[in-house]
Design an enzyme around this catalytic site. Structure first.
Site, PDB file in Angstrom:
ATOM      1  N   GLU A 101       0.244  -1.452   5.544  1.00  0.00           N
ATOM      2  CA  GLU A 101       1.305  -1.028   6.470  1.00  0.00           C
ATOM      3  C   GLU A 101       1.114   0.416   6.886  1.00  0.00           C
ATOM      4  OE1 GLU A 101       5.229   0.603   7.780  1.00  0.00           O
ATOM      5  OE2 GLU A 101       3.973   1.265   6.133  1.00  0.00           O
ATOM      6  N   ASP A 112       0.820  -1.211   0.000  1.00  0.00           N
ATOM      7  CA  ASP A 112       0.000   0.000   0.000  1.00  0.00           C
ATOM      8  C   ASP A 112       0.851   1.258   0.000  1.00  0.00           C
ATOM      9  OD1 ASP A 112       0.827  -0.601   2.681  1.00  0.00           O
ATOM     10  OD2 ASP A 112      -0.679   0.798   3.449  1.00  0.00           O
TER      11      ASP A 112
HETATM   12 ZN   LIG Z   1       6.874   2.127   3.934  1.00  0.00          ZN
END
Ligand SMILES: [Zn+2]
Length: 421
Positions: free
Chosen positions: A187, A92
């Site tokens: 993340e 992401d």
């Molecule tokens: Zn990163």
């Protein structure tokens, strides 16, 4: 010692992979409760599974959460056991900067000086604002057009891991143990490990390729708590308020005003801790103030929370009739303690950087990583540089030479583990 410099063709393949991945919009969503937080992250997962299969990883697969996992089997002679190593990068991109329609600008043989971004006349990369540029004269650089982030965080890491797989396929005589690869969603919204099955992954040690400048190895991150003040005031008609009204909003302002000015994100760097007010909502009768508490040691964290408690008591005393509660919740902890339990995972990374002829730079991350959580889940996971700079910004950029160096360091790392095991 052998330097594993990628040749021209391998570097161009690395660049092509990177450009392919940044074209896929994988922005995560801080407000979504589902997993992954955005379905579109799986678009990149599917591409990576197909490419991994084409590179010979027969078991490459995406699970229901969007995690991609794959194996590169080792080729050591029987009887030579090396711990299974994991390499991870996240799918992401940062949720608060536009990440769709990335139009990369490739600058070959950067000659130094300012780099205007073609999509926004107001955006120029300058050596003053980006000191890393001076180290990259002669490199191939990639920027966005200035209207979106680039996505080097962390598609540089993904492209490097994929290039490592391709390189190992082309060098069957290079000896290494079993590798496990994982690409993880979400993340950036702090949820990268929410459904990560450490047992199924099966690595004994791992590395995230999610760092920044050449040579950086990060084995420390913040210890983080969140703190919430709930302020209970008393509302009456303002015309009749004298001696009766207790305004929760004014108390919230008093709390913010008492935060130590030398303990804020705006005034700290390096290993300095901070208190960071991030949200205030409420009315006269009730207000809620949220803060982030960040420090590298538990003692400093406790010290900051004692400051909050002292402010609570003081402000309560200044507003007769007011009641304030303070709730502190643990977010994540510094992985340094976990890494130190078995320091080879760090020492070998530093050695691998050195073997590639690069001076290693140990850094402490002023934030958290998936690796921090994984380290506490039993998988020690320091973070290696991936070559990008100015993450989360429309001025994000990456050096192809630094990306190639990250691949080379991974190759060195495999050798270090073989020799030292
Ligand atoms: Zn990163």
């Amino acid at each position: 010692m052998t330097l594993w410099n990628l040749d021209h063709t391998e570097q161009q393949e690395l660049l092509a992979r990177f450009l392919r991945y940044v074209a896929v919009d994988t922005q995560s969503d801080d407000n979504a409760a589902c997993y992954p937080s955005t379905e579109k992250q799986k678009d990149l997962s599917r591409i990576l599974v197909a490419e991994l299969k084409a590179l010979g990883c027969a078991d490459a697969a995406m699970d229901e959460w969007g995690y991609v996992m794959a194996t590169v089997p080792g080729n050591l002679p029987a009887g030579h056991a090396v711990p299974v190593l994991g390499f991870l990068a996240h799918l992401d991109t940062y949720h608060a900067t536009p990440g769709a329609g990335v139009k990369p600008q490739v600058i070959r043989d950067y000659r130094g000086g300012a780099l205007p971004l073609p999509g926004d006349p107001g955006q120029t990369l300058t050596p003053a604002a980006h000191p890393g540029l001076a180290r990259c004269v002669g490199h191939t650089l990639v920027t966005s057009d200035g209207t979106t982030l680039l996505g080097a965080d962390d598609k540089a890491g993904i492209a490097e891991i994929m290039t490592l797989v391709a390189w190992l396929g082309r060098h069957p005589d290079f000896r290494h143990g079993d590798l496990r690869l994982a690409f993880t969603p979400d993340e950036e919204v702090g949820r990268g490990t929410e459904h990560f099955d450490v047992g199924r992954f099966g690595a004994r040690y791992a590395y995230t390729l999610d760092g920044s400048a050449l040579g950086e190895v990060e084995d420390e991150n913040f210890s983080a708590d969140s703190a919430t003040f709930t302020i209970h005031g008393h509302d009456v008609h303002p015309g009749l308020a004298k001696g009766a009204m207790v305004n929760a909003l004014r108390a919230a302002a008093a709390i913010i005003a008492q935060l130590p000015p030398d303990r804020l994100p705006e005034s700290t760097e390096g290993r300095e801790p901070f208190l960071h007010p991030i949200a205030l909502q409420g009315d006269v009768a009730r207000a809620e103030l949220k803060l982030l508490v960040r420090a590298f040691t538990e003692a400093e964290l406790a010290g900051l929370e004692a400051v909050l408690e002292a402010i609570r008591t003081d402000v309560e005393g200044c507003f007769p009739g007011l009641r304030i509660t303070l709730e502190v919740k643990e977010s994540y902890r510094n992985m340094a303690a976990k890494i130190a339990e078995d320091p080879r995972v760090l020492d070998f990374a530093l050695e691998a950087v050195r073997r590639q002829g690069i001076e290693p730079v140990r850094k402490a991350i002023r934030g958290g990583t998936d690796g921090a959580r994984l380290s506490f889940m039993g998988l020690p996971t320091p973070n290696l540089f991936a070559g990008g700079q100015s993450f989360h910004s429309v001025q994000e950029w990456v050096s192809l030479e630094w990306m190639a160096a990250a691949v080379a360091v991974c190759i060195q790392l495999l050798s270090v583990w073989v020799e030292e095991s």
